[in-house]
Design a protein around this motif. Structure first.
Motif, PDB file in Angstrom:
ATOM      1  N   THR A  40       0.811  -1.212   0.000  1.00 38.78           N
ATOM      2  CA  THR A  40       0.000   0.000   0.000  1.00 38.78           C
ATOM      3  C   THR A  40       0.846   1.265   0.000  1.00 38.78           C
ATOM      4  OG1 THR A  40      -0.167  -0.134   2.415  1.00 38.78           O
ATOM      5  CG2 THR A  40      -1.986  -1.029   1.137  1.00 38.78           C
ATOM      6  N   LYS A  41       2.026   1.226   0.576  1.00 37.97           N
ATOM      7  CA  LYS A  41       2.875   2.414   0.662  1.00 37.97           C
ATOM      8  C   LYS A  41       3.982   2.399  -0.388  1.00 37.97           C
ATOM      9  CE  LYS A  41       0.852   3.996   4.434  1.00 37.97           C
ATOM     10  NZ  LYS A  41       0.098   5.277   4.442  1.00 37.97           N
ATOM     11  N   ASN A  42       3.940   1.439  -1.289  1.00 39.66           N
ATOM     12  CA  ASN A  42       5.071   1.242  -2.192  1.00 39.66           C
ATOM     13  C   ASN A  42       4.766   1.693  -3.614  1.00 39.66           C
ATOM     14  OD1 ASN A  42       6.408   0.025  -0.035  1.00 39.66           O
ATOM     15  ND2 ASN A  42       5.659  -2.002  -0.578  1.00 39.66           N
ATOM     16  N   TRP A  61       6.668 -16.802 -11.936  1.00 41.33           N
ATOM     17  CA  TRP A  61       5.855 -16.310 -13.048  1.00 41.33           C
ATOM     18  C   TRP A  61       4.631 -17.184 -13.318  1.00 41.33           C
ATOM     19  CZ3 TRP A  61      10.865 -18.245 -13.838  1.00 41.33           C
ATOM     20  CH2 TRP A  61      10.938 -19.510 -14.434  1.00 41.33           C
ATOM     21  N   LYS A  62       4.616 -18.390 -12.765  1.00 43.84           N
ATOM     22  CA  LYS A  62       3.482 -19.279 -12.999  1.00 43.84           C
ATOM     23  C   LYS A  62       2.246 -18.888 -12.198  1.00 43.84           C
ATOM     24  CE  LYS A  62       6.245 -23.289 -14.384  1.00 43.84           C
ATOM     25  NZ  LYS A  62       6.582 -24.716 -14.123  1.00 43.84           N
ATOM     26  N   GLU A  63       2.424 -18.095 -11.144  1.00 43.47           N
ATOM     27  CA  GLU A  63       1.273 -17.732 -10.323  1.00 43.47           C
ATOM     28  C   GLU A  63       1.265 -16.284  -9.850  1.00 43.47           C
ATOM     29  OE1 GLU A  63       1.476 -19.107  -6.110  1.00 43.47           O
ATOM     30  OE2 GLU A  63       2.937 -20.544  -6.902  1.00 43.47           O
ATOM     31  N   ALA A  64       2.358 -15.569  -9.959  1.00 40.72           N
ATOM     32  CA  ALA A  64       2.401 -14.187  -9.477  1.00 40.72           C
ATOM     33  C   ALA A  64       1.525 -13.285 -10.350  1.00 40.72           C
ATOM     34  CB  ALA A  64       3.841 -13.674  -9.480  1.00 40.72           C
ATOM     35  N   PRO A  65       0.983 -12.202  -9.787  1.00 43.15           N
ATOM     36  CA  PRO A  65       0.158 -11.257 -10.557  1.00 43.15           C
ATOM     37  C   PRO A  65       1.033 -10.341 -11.409  1.00 43.15           C
ATOM     38  CG  PRO A  65       0.330 -10.517  -8.288  1.00 43.15           C
ATOM     39  CD  PRO A  65       1.035 -11.842  -8.351  1.00 43.15           C
ATOM     40  N   LEU A  66       1.296 -10.761 -12.626  1.00 42.44           N
ATOM     41  CA  LEU A  66       2.162 -10.012 -13.540  1.00 42.44           C
ATOM     42  C   LEU A  66       1.315  -9.390 -14.652  1.00 42.44           C
ATOM     43  CD1 LEU A  66       4.888 -12.793 -13.842  1.00 42.44           C
ATOM     44  CD2 LEU A  66       4.892 -10.846 -12.267  1.00 42.44           C
ATOM     45  N   GLU A  67       1.837  -8.380 -15.314  1.00 42.04           N
ATOM     46  CA  GLU A  67       1.092  -7.720 -16.379  1.00 42.04           C
ATOM     47  C   GLU A  67       1.492  -8.272 -17.754  1.00 42.04           C
ATOM     48  OE1 GLU A  67      -1.472  -5.257 -16.131  1.00 42.04           O
ATOM     49  OE2 GLU A  67      -1.449  -6.149 -14.119  1.00 42.04           O
ATOM     50  N   ARG A  68       2.610  -7.854 -18.287  1.00 41.25           N
ATOM     51  CA  ARG A  68       3.039  -8.317 -19.615  1.00 41.25           C
ATOM     52  C   ARG A  68       4.529  -8.667 -19.607  1.00 41.25           C
ATOM     53  NH1 ARG A  68      -0.058  -6.546 -24.340  1.00 41.25           N
ATOM     54  NH2 ARG A  68      -1.971  -5.481 -23.675  1.00 41.25           N
ATOM     55  N   ARG A 105       2.879  -2.768  -8.066  1.00 43.19           N
ATOM     56  CA  ARG A 105       3.437  -3.141  -6.778  1.00 43.19           C
ATOM     57  C   ARG A 105       2.384  -3.653  -5.791  1.00 43.19           C
ATOM     58  NH1 ARG A 105       8.329  -1.187  -4.803  1.00 43.19           N
ATOM     59  NH2 ARG A 105       7.671  -2.125  -2.842  1.00 43.19           N
ATOM     60  N   VAL A 106       1.222  -3.058  -5.761  1.00 48.49           N
ATOM     61  CA  VAL A 106       0.243  -3.455  -4.744  1.00 48.49           C
ATOM     62  C   VAL A 106      -0.108  -4.936  -4.853  1.00 48.49           C
ATOM     63  CG1 VAL A 106      -2.092  -3.125  -3.867  1.00 48.49           C
ATOM     64  CG2 VAL A 106      -0.674  -1.138  -4.404  1.00 48.49           C
ATOM     65  N   PRO A 107      -0.586  -5.431  -6.003  1.00 46.95           N
ATOM     66  CA  PRO A 107      -0.892  -6.868  -6.073  1.00 46.95           C
ATOM     67  C   PRO A 107       0.338  -7.748  -5.956  1.00 46.95           C
ATOM     68  CG  PRO A 107      -1.159  -5.844  -8.224  1.00 46.95           C
ATOM     69  CD  PRO A 107      -0.972  -4.735  -7.239  1.00 46.95           C
ATOM     70  N   PHE A 108       1.479  -7.298  -6.534  1.00 45.97           N
ATOM     71  CA  PHE A 108       2.666  -8.149  -6.463  1.00 45.97           C
ATOM     72  C   PHE A 108       3.171  -8.259  -5.031  1.00 45.97           C
ATOM     73  CE2 PHE A 108       7.214  -8.953  -6.414  1.00 45.97           C
ATOM     74  CZ  PHE A 108       7.272 -10.136  -7.149  1.00 45.97           C
ATOM     75  N   TRP A 111       1.051 -10.551  -3.044  1.00 43.56           N
ATOM     76  CA  TRP A 111       1.323 -11.946  -3.396  1.00 43.56           C
ATOM     77  C   TRP A 111       2.621 -12.412  -2.745  1.00 43.56           C
ATOM     78  CZ3 TRP A 111       5.493 -14.055  -6.002  1.00 43.56           C
ATOM     79  CH2 TRP A 111       5.374 -15.410  -6.345  1.00 43.56           C
ATOM     80  N   LEU A 112       3.652 -11.565  -2.792  1.00 44.61           N
ATOM     81  CA  LEU A 112       4.929 -11.933  -2.190  1.00 44.61           C
ATOM     82  C   LEU A 112       4.771 -12.116  -0.681  1.00 44.61           C
ATOM     83  CD1 LEU A 112       7.883 -12.450  -2.985  1.00 44.61           C
ATOM     84  CD2 LEU A 112       8.366 -10.042  -2.503  1.00 44.61           C
ATOM     85  N   ALA A 113       3.925 -11.299  -0.073  1.00 46.09           N
ATOM     86  CA  ALA A 113       3.649 -11.452   1.357  1.00 46.09           C
ATOM     87  C   ALA A 113       2.971 -12.791   1.640  1.00 46.09           C
ATOM     88  CB  ALA A 113       2.775 -10.305   1.848  1.00 46.09           C
ATOM     89  N   GLN A 114       2.128 -13.228   0.745  1.00 45.44           N
ATOM     90  CA  GLN A 114       1.486 -14.540   0.900  1.00 45.44           C
ATOM     91  C   GLN A 114       2.506 -15.666   0.824  1.00 45.44           C
ATOM     92  OE1 GLN A 114      -1.470 -14.527  -2.209  1.00 45.44           O
ATOM     93  NE2 GLN A 114      -2.788 -13.053  -1.163  1.00 45.44           N
ATOM     94  N   GLN A 115       3.511 -15.489  -0.045  1.00 43.66           N
ATOM     95  CA  GLN A 115       4.568 -16.503  -0.128  1.00 43.66           C
ATOM     96  C   GLN A 115       5.361 -16.540   1.173  1.00 43.66           C
ATOM     97  OE1 GLN A 115       4.048 -18.282  -2.960  1.00 43.66           O
ATOM     98  NE2 GLN A 115       2.524 -16.653  -3.105  1.00 43.66           N
TER      99      GLN A 115
END
Length: 430
Positions: A40-42, A61-68, A105-108, A111-115
């Motif tokens: 949220t602050k990033n 890359w198989k599951e992270a929220p990536l764009e293109r 950054r917010v979704p990524f 997701w990284l925090a979930q890992q």
């Protein structure tokens, strides 16, 4: 007081990478994040490189929220309404394992925090660390702003971001100055995916980046960018704070002027601004890095001034430094060794990695550009005028035109000045 093996201050890429590596080594680990949740602050421009991220979370890359996936990178200079461009494209970059992706950054970060949580990390949000706890000059925990908010630890990893308040309190860093930080402003502009692919000559799902210098920042030390997302563009400008103040520019003025450039305006046409963000970026370079350890404490990411702006490498340096910090913290705890020599292993490992090698390699770049502002003021104009003269067909013989070009070049920059700039650039960049 609750005790942990490792406390990580900051839930960005550096902090979460540190937490993951420490937890995987069997450490009881907690991340303290001041935001509502990690991310949220990033803010960042929005390009994530595959190799260092894969070192933290294999096959992310198989599951992270990536764009293109980025298959083309363009570089250019703006001079008034003129533009000089170069590009490299490789369709192979659209296939696994990829080279880089555009991200938000917010979704990524979430997701990284979930890992991290899957690895056993506890994450405490909406909590600000205000100081460290000490015992015989060793950091043994943190004091938060909460009531009864002291937490003990065998090791603390500081990844508080560019605002280095705690690093200063710990006696490791100096307060930031207008010469050691840049300010970046970014907009997310919505466009249909088909429009993006058409304007950037991309196949479905592929991405591209554009980096622009010169008039994109009114000749100030900095650059502007356009990155493609699935259904939006990340558009931003960043400049060193000192010249920004001297020229009386606001960050908003800078991005509005950039968006009005003909080359840029056409790419953004019909888009709608959905987000507006601003952030400081560490630009002190190798010579302004703080001390990155003391007994019981390691410093990673932006707090350690780990940034290679020339190659837009911030997040990957943050993740690599965080991963190493987590591993060194776990090693020290397992050996029950918190001496200066044990902490120095962190710096030694960083020096053996691309992080410090690149930081050292470009150590003179910032100073060279700051002391030679004409490079981003005169050279884009020179390149534009030279190419216009060379490419204009108007009946003038090429031999005569080449003489005219040399005359024009020397009007803008003397022969001695050119040689001086070439030598200075060779020392700073090579």
């Amino acid at each position: 007081m609750e005790n942990f093996d490792v406390i990580v201050v900051g839930g960005g890429p550096a902090g979460l990478s540190a937490a993951i590596s420490a937890a995987r080594a069997g450490m009881k680990t907690v991340v303290i994040e001041r935001g509502d949740y990690p991310g949220t602050k990033n803010m960042m421009g929005g390009i994530l490189y595959t190799d260092p991220t894969d070192d933290v979370v294999p096959e992310f890359w198989k599951e992270a929220p990536l764009e293109r996936p980025i298959i083309e990178q363009r570089f250019g200079m703006l001079s008034g309404d003129q533009s000089v461009m170069a590009a490299y494209r490789d369709p192979v970059w659209a296939d696994e394992p990829y080279n880089a992706h555009s991200i938000f950054r917010v979704p990524f970060d979430r997701w990284l925090a979930q890992q991290a949580e899957k690895a056993g990390v506890m994450i405490i949000t909406e909590t600000v660390v205000i100081d460290f706890l000490y015992q015989d000059q060793k950091v043994v925990g943190v004091r938060t702003g909460r009531e009864e908010g002291e937490l003990g630890a065998k090791m603390v990893i500081l990844a508080e971001g560019v605002n280095n308040f705690l690093a200063v309190q710990a006696g490791l860093a100096y307060p930031l100055t207008t010469h050691t930080v840049a300010v970046a402003v970014k907009e997310v502009i919505a466009l249909p995916s088909e429009t993006i692919e058409d304007r950037f000559c991309l196949e479905k799902g592929q991405g591209a980046t554009i980096e622009l210098y010169g008039d994109s920042t009114d000749g100030m030390m900095g650059s502007a960018f356009i990155y493609t997302n699935r259904e939006s563009l990340s558009v931003g400008v960043g400049a060193l704070l000192e010249p920004l103040i001297q020229k009386h520019w606001t960050p908003n003025d800078l991005i509005e002027a950039f968006k009005a450039k003909p080359y840029v305006k056409r790419l953004l046409q019909g888009g709608e601004t959905k987000e507006y963000l601003a952030h400081l970026i560490p630009e002190g370079g190798y010579d302004q890095m703080p001390k990155i350890y003391r007994r019981g404490l390691l410093v990673a990411g932006d707090t350690a001034m780990l940034m290679n702006s020339l190659n837009r490498e911030g997040a990957n340096m943050a993740m690599t430094s965080g991963k190493i910090a987590g591993e060194v913290a776990a090693q020290s705890i397992q050996r029950d060794d918190f001496s200066d020599q044990a902490m120095a292993v962190y710096e030694s490992r960083l020096r053996d990695s691309f992080v410090m090698k690149d930081m050292k390699h470009y150590r003179h770049m910032g100073k060279f550009l700051e002391e030679n502002p004409h490079l981003l003021e005169e050279y884009p104009d020179m390149a534009a005028q030279v190419l216009k003269m060379y490419l204009t067909v108007d009946g003038i013989p090429k031999k005569q035109r080449q003489k005219e070009i040399l005359k024009k070049v020397y009007q803008i920059r003397s022969k001695r000045g050119l040689l001086k700039d070439i030598y200075g650039a060779w020392r700073a960049f090579l």
